[in-house]
Write a protein that holds these residues in place. Sequence first.
Motif, mmCIF file in Angstrom:
data_model
loop_
_atom_site.group_PDB
_atom_site.id
_atom_site.type_symbol
_atom_site.label_atom_id
_atom_site.label_comp_id
_atom_site.label_asym_id
_atom_site.label_seq_id
_atom_site.Cartn_x
_atom_site.Cartn_y
_atom_site.Cartn_z
ATOM 1 N N LEU A 1 0.841 -1.195 0.000
ATOM 2 C CA LEU A 1 0.000 0.000 0.000
ATOM 3 C C LEU A 1 0.877 1.248 0.000
ATOM 4 C CD1 LEU A 1 -2.599 -1.132 2.699
ATOM 5 C CD2 LEU A 1 -2.749 -1.333 0.215
ATOM 6 N N THR B 1 2.316 4.829 0.963
ATOM 7 C CA THR B 1 2.392 5.547 2.244
ATOM 8 C C THR B 1 3.055 6.905 2.064
ATOM 9 O OG1 THR B 1 4.463 4.412 2.748
ATOM 10 C CG2 THR B 1 2.446 3.426 3.635
ATOM 11 N N GLN C 1 -2.688 8.382 3.029
ATOM 12 C CA GLN C 1 -2.348 7.021 2.611
ATOM 13 C C GLN C 1 -1.805 6.199 3.775
ATOM 14 O OE1 GLN C 1 0.327 7.982 -0.599
ATOM 15 N NE2 GLN C 1 -1.244 7.559 -2.159
ATOM 16 N N SER D 1 -6.166 2.747 -2.872
ATOM 17 C CA SER D 1 -5.062 2.463 -3.796
ATOM 18 C C SER D 1 -4.144 1.417 -3.187
ATOM 19 C CB SER D 1 -4.283 3.745 -4.107
ATOM 20 O OG SER D 1 -3.775 4.305 -2.923
#
Length: 114
Positions: A22, A24, A29, A77
């Motif tokens: 993922l 960051t 995020q 995302s």
Amino acid sequence: MSYEIRVLSGYRLMWILVMFDLPTDSKLQRKAAGDFRNFLLDEGFEMSQFSVYARFVNGKEAFQTRVNRISRHLPDSGDVQILNFTDRQYRDIVHFSDQSRRRARENPQQLVMF
């Protein structure tokens, strides 16, 4: 009252492995990634590595239920991959840590259905 005890096969008992990458880069995020990790922990997963979580389930139906729950909590995302394999296959995983072989993980007690 009589109970029927049925022992489940090591080929029916399943493990779920969730792996994710993922983003960051931004604060938002990082929060989404942290929320996803916390969701997995709340769902009974244990962390194998920072972005790899595993959970023991009772069969393919339970596996599909978990996949459906995870799909409803995906971040906007990033990549998430979900694998499943039997308890017998999980038992054969070779784990190295600091270049030495670790002892096999202790699996949960086998489920007994009444």
